[in-house]
Design an enzyme around this catalytic site. Sequence first.
Site, mmCIF file in Angstrom:
data_model
loop_
_atom_site.group_PDB
_atom_site.id
_atom_site.type_symbol
_atom_site.label_atom_id
_atom_site.label_comp_id
_atom_site.label_asym_id
_atom_site.label_seq_id
_atom_site.Cartn_x
_atom_site.Cartn_y
_atom_site.Cartn_z
ATOM 1 N N ASP A 11 17.810 9.941 18.879
ATOM 2 C CA ASP A 11 18.228 11.324 18.634
ATOM 3 C C ASP A 11 17.854 12.204 19.827
ATOM 4 O O ASP A 11 16.923 11.891 20.572
ATOM 5 C CB ASP A 11 17.582 11.889 17.356
ATOM 6 C CG ASP A 11 18.424 13.032 16.770
ATOM 7 O OD1 ASP A 11 19.513 13.296 17.324
ATOM 8 O OD2 ASP A 11 18.004 13.640 15.790
ATOM 9 N N GLY A 12 18.595 13.244 19.981
ATOM 10 C CA GLY A 12 18.285 14.223 21.015
ATOM 11 C C GLY A 12 18.231 15.602 20.379
ATOM 12 O O GLY A 12 18.830 15.826 19.334
ATOM 13 N N GLU A 49 21.066 13.042 23.864
ATOM 14 C CA GLU A 49 21.498 11.943 22.990
ATOM 15 C C GLU A 49 21.696 10.680 23.840
ATOM 16 O O GLU A 49 21.297 9.583 23.461
ATOM 17 C CB GLU A 49 22.826 12.283 22.292
ATOM 18 C CG GLU A 49 22.775 13.487 21.372
ATOM 19 C CD GLU A 49 22.111 13.200 20.020
ATOM 20 O OE1 GLU A 49 21.637 12.065 19.822
ATOM 21 O OE2 GLU A 49 22.040 14.130 19.189
ATOM 22 N N ASP A 71 23.159 9.571 15.532
ATOM 23 C CA ASP A 71 23.904 10.513 14.702
ATOM 24 C C ASP A 71 24.807 11.387 15.570
ATOM 25 O O ASP A 71 25.321 12.396 15.141
ATOM 26 C CB ASP A 71 22.964 11.348 13.822
ATOM 27 C CG ASP A 71 22.055 12.248 14.631
ATOM 28 O OD1 ASP A 71 22.152 12.218 15.880
ATOM 29 O OD2 ASP A 71 21.259 12.977 14.036
ATOM 30 N N HIS A 126 23.448 15.143 10.944
ATOM 31 C CA HIS A 126 22.015 15.411 10.820
ATOM 32 C C HIS A 126 21.361 14.543 9.768
ATOM 33 O O HIS A 126 21.231 14.852 8.617
ATOM 34 C CB HIS A 126 21.666 16.903 10.806
ATOM 35 C CG HIS A 126 20.954 17.118 12.088
ATOM 36 N ND1 HIS A 126 19.612 17.314 12.163
ATOM 37 C CD2 HIS A 126 21.401 16.980 13.351
ATOM 38 C CE1 HIS A 126 19.271 17.356 13.444
ATOM 39 N NE2 HIS A 126 20.327 17.166 14.174
ATOM 40 N N ASP A 136 14.392 12.646 15.354
ATOM 41 C CA ASP A 136 14.660 14.076 15.465
ATOM 42 C C ASP A 136 13.334 14.842 15.597
ATOM 43 O O ASP A 136 13.165 15.690 16.486
ATOM 44 C CB ASP A 136 15.418 14.518 14.203
ATOM 45 C CG ASP A 136 15.796 15.983 14.253
ATOM 46 O OD1 ASP A 136 16.366 16.386 15.269
ATOM 47 O OD2 ASP A 136 15.498 16.710 13.292
ATOM 48 N N ASP A 311 -3.565 -8.638 -4.710
ATOM 49 C CA ASP A 311 -2.164 -9.090 -4.724
ATOM 50 C C ASP A 311 -1.214 -8.072 -5.354
ATOM 51 O O ASP A 311 -0.128 -7.828 -4.836
ATOM 52 C CB ASP A 311 -2.036 -10.469 -5.386
ATOM 53 C CG ASP A 311 -2.599 -10.487 -6.806
ATOM 54 O OD1 ASP A 311 -3.198 -9.480 -7.236
ATOM 55 O OD2 ASP A 311 -2.424 -11.515 -7.490
ATOM 56 N N THR A 333 -10.424 -8.095 -2.624
ATOM 57 C CA THR A 333 -10.654 -8.575 -3.982
ATOM 58 C C THR A 333 -11.926 -9.411 -4.010
ATOM 59 O O THR A 333 -12.184 -10.181 -3.082
ATOM 60 C CB THR A 333 -9.492 -9.411 -4.558
ATOM 61 O OG1 THR A 333 -9.936 -10.043 -5.767
ATOM 62 C CG2 THR A 333 -8.984 -10.474 -3.636
ATOM 63 N N ARG A 370 -33.642 -24.226 -22.325
ATOM 64 C CA ARG A 370 -32.306 -23.930 -22.848
ATOM 65 C C ARG A 370 -31.220 -24.307 -21.839
ATOM 66 O O ARG A 370 -31.492 -24.444 -20.643
ATOM 67 C CB ARG A 370 -32.165 -22.426 -23.108
ATOM 68 C CG ARG A 370 -32.841 -21.974 -24.362
ATOM 69 C CD ARG A 370 -32.684 -20.477 -24.489
ATOM 70 N NE ARG A 370 -33.361 -19.994 -25.698
ATOM 71 C CZ ARG A 370 -33.585 -18.709 -25.935
ATOM 72 N NH1 ARG A 370 -33.240 -17.802 -25.058
ATOM 73 N NH2 ARG A 370 -34.183 -18.362 -27.046
ATOM 74 N N GLY A 378 -13.211 -13.891 -11.377
ATOM 75 C CA GLY A 378 -12.444 -14.678 -10.389
ATOM 76 C C GLY A 378 -11.016 -14.948 -10.774
ATOM 77 O O GLY A 378 -10.297 -15.622 -10.054
ATOM 78 N N HIS A 476 -18.444 -6.741 -14.861
ATOM 79 C CA HIS A 476 -18.219 -5.778 -13.772
ATOM 80 C C HIS A 476 -19.435 -5.544 -12.887
ATOM 81 O O HIS A 476 -19.321 -4.855 -11.863
ATOM 82 C CB HIS A 476 -17.691 -4.471 -14.350
ATOM 83 C CG HIS A 476 -16.312 -4.639 -14.913
ATOM 84 N ND1 HIS A 476 -16.098 -5.103 -16.185
ATOM 85 C CD2 HIS A 476 -15.093 -4.473 -14.354
ATOM 86 C CE1 HIS A 476 -14.796 -5.187 -16.412
ATOM 87 N NE2 HIS A 476 -14.162 -4.812 -15.309
ATOM 88 N N GLN A 478 -20.446 -7.599 -11.025
ATOM 89 C CA GLN A 478 -20.045 -8.262 -9.770
ATOM 90 C C GLN A 478 -19.198 -7.359 -8.880
ATOM 91 O O GLN A 478 -19.026 -7.611 -7.698
ATOM 92 C CB GLN A 478 -19.237 -9.530 -10.082
ATOM 93 C CG GLN A 478 -20.049 -10.563 -10.808
ATOM 94 C CD GLN A 478 -19.171 -11.512 -11.618
ATOM 95 O OE1 GLN A 478 -18.842 -12.591 -11.174
ATOM 96 N NE2 GLN A 478 -18.781 -11.093 -12.813
ATOM 97 N N ARG A 479 -18.601 -6.337 -9.493
ATOM 98 C CA ARG A 479 -17.757 -5.457 -8.678
ATOM 99 C C ARG A 479 -18.516 -4.220 -8.216
ATOM 100 O O ARG A 479 -17.981 -3.418 -7.444
ATOM 101 C CB ARG A 479 -16.539 -5.008 -9.505
ATOM 102 C CG ARG A 479 -15.632 -6.144 -9.899
ATOM 103 C CD ARG A 479 -14.179 -5.778 -9.833
ATOM 104 N NE ARG A 479 -13.819 -4.560 -10.502
ATOM 105 C CZ ARG A 479 -12.908 -4.490 -11.488
ATOM 106 N NH1 ARG A 479 -12.333 -5.591 -11.935
ATOM 107 N NH2 ARG A 479 -12.583 -3.341 -11.998
HETATM 108 O O1 F6P Z 1 -9.451 -9.066 -9.702
HETATM 109 C C1 F6P Z 1 -10.743 -8.610 -9.853
HETATM 110 C C2 F6P Z 1 -11.222 -8.753 -11.275
HETATM 111 O O2 F6P Z 1 -12.555 -8.306 -11.337
HETATM 112 C C3 F6P Z 1 -11.079 -10.146 -11.863
HETATM 113 O O3 F6P Z 1 -12.070 -11.025 -11.398
HETATM 114 C C4 F6P Z 1 -11.102 -9.844 -13.343
HETATM 115 O O4 F6P Z 1 -10.446 -10.843 -14.067
HETATM 116 C C5 F6P Z 1 -10.353 -8.554 -13.419
HETATM 117 O O5 F6P Z 1 -10.445 -7.942 -12.152
HETATM 118 C C6 F6P Z 1 -10.870 -7.622 -14.466
HETATM 119 O O6 F6P Z 1 -10.081 -6.479 -14.461
HETATM 120 P P1 F6P Z 1 -10.425 -5.171 -15.339
HETATM 121 O O7 F6P Z 1 -11.519 -4.430 -14.632
HETATM 122 O O8 F6P Z 1 -9.149 -4.434 -15.334
HETATM 123 O O9 F6P Z 1 -10.851 -5.647 -16.670
#
Ligand code: F6P
Length: 558
Positions: A11-12, A49, A71, A126, A136, A311, A333, A370, A378, A476, A478-479
């Site tokens: 474009d110009g 242009e 254009d 345009h 543009d 994903d 993740t 035990r 996971g 959770h 783990q998160r």
């Molecule tokens: O993908 C991450 C994850 O923590 C998985 O390991 C688990 O299955 C899922 O999310 C749990 O999701 P939510 O927090 O929606 O229950």
Amino acid sequence: MTKPEYDIYTDGACSGNPGPGGWAAVIMHGDKKEEISGYEKMTTNQRMELQAAVEALKQVPPGSKVRLHSDSAYLVNCFNQGWMTRWEKNGWLSAKGQPVENKDLWEQLAELTTKNKVEWIKVKGHSTDRLNQRCDQLAREAIVGAGGAENRENKTGYAGNEEACPGPDHYLSENYSTMNDKAPGSKTFSVNPKKRRIGLLTGGGDCPGLNAVIRAVVKSAGYSYHTEVVGFNDGFRGLVENNAGLIDDLAVSGILARGGTILGTSNRDNPFDYRPSGSPDYRDTGLDRSGDALKNLDNWGIECLVVIGGDGSLLLAHRFSELGVPVIGIPKTIDNDLPATDVTFGFDSAVTTATEAIDKIHTTAESHHRVMVVEVMGRDAGWIALHAGMAGGGDIILIPELPFDYSCIVDKINERNRWGKKFSIIVVAEGAYPAGTGPVYKTKGSMERLGGIGETVAREIEIRTDMESRATVLGHLQRGGSPTSYDRILATRFGFKAVELFSEGFCNRMVCLKGDKIDSVLLEKAVEGSKQVDPAGELVKAALAVGTSFGVPLEALS
Ligand code: F6P
């Protein structure tokens, strides 16, 4: 023409005709996007242009198949209706025998189009095409940025704003003696005084290291690439609802070690199938709100959307890239199940948390004799269970990739008892299940979530042995919490790489780790399939070698 190797958008723009002019081109080559722009002090719109096409064609190697999107009726007609060929044959004289206007550029264009296989496309006047619109914008910025109309005259002298523009006579008489001389100090390419802008969102489940990536993107964009970052809150929901704002340096100060995401996130919102917030039933049909998302990106002037996600979020990012939005993905993740990267950030922190928990659970297992079952996250991959199980010295590791057999688990427990080890630790992935059955889900409304296999295994152990068994679901935990130093570094490398890719003109890629190098892959490849533990792989072999059971007969692993 078959698929072109290069798609060039041009474009110009001119401040009055003639007046200070800018030109710009966006050159797409596979996943690579390059933007060039320039300025001429005294010129015409038609010339700009032409200049855009000439400069863009100079960038492609001779012999390339090129599709030029312009254009400009002037340019497209001259090319498509054979005028250019006629002029070339006539020694660049018009039908009336006059020298053709812009002869110098037409000559160059003729040479460049002979060298390449060029097809012209006229985009609606345009243009409504996003990339032509971008040209543009760049062309206009080039005028101002190189000290054009606005600076010199202190007026906004854009075309379409004739009142503000002093008009051709002014430029011809007072300030400019020659046509087409370049503004002093102006660069031919990338005259772009304004900060560039990228968008950023975090999607999917939270994960340690998200804030470290946000910080890396914002800081490297600002410090190193003259770029500012617009953050969209709560994942794709913020993009649809325009819940967004600029993230400055101050906002990312002190967040490196913090868990979660300052932007908020969501793993339920899909702009292409959008439901009101808190919709009880996710089977309800949603609305396609992707158009709102596109509008918001345009209104913010965002050149590239950086999506930090797993994903699901990366798939959505890919869908936006198919709508013409330049996108860069950053893989996140705790599950580590994305195939295009060796490691996702968050995984190491989750494994560290799970390992610490297993270490602690050893105490009760030993003291009470035990069988303690630890259920880890996971999804359908056993990475967390395998790594934490190995690091925490789990006696039995159960993963989705190897459907297990209770009799093998009982054999292992009994074998340990015979050796005087009156306790056992079982690390079970939430997606693991006994052979011949399927994963265990918890159901809430229409939503199914993995979970419950730990309790099931503990119950079966009590039925099949005379030992007490208890299950702990780490969930959770783990998160949450602070990312490990490994994740902080990986997150920083990923964040920086995303901004670097953007600044080098790459888009529609996902950053990744390959060996010890940060690299990138095409987004469309990155969203294909998922990465699972290889039962015949080196990790499983090493675990077996130190006596770990996978709850399957050894023959199944050879
Ligand atoms: O993908 C991450 C994850 O923590 C998985 O390991 C688990 O299955 C899922 O999310 C749990 O999701 P939510 O927090 O929606 O229950």
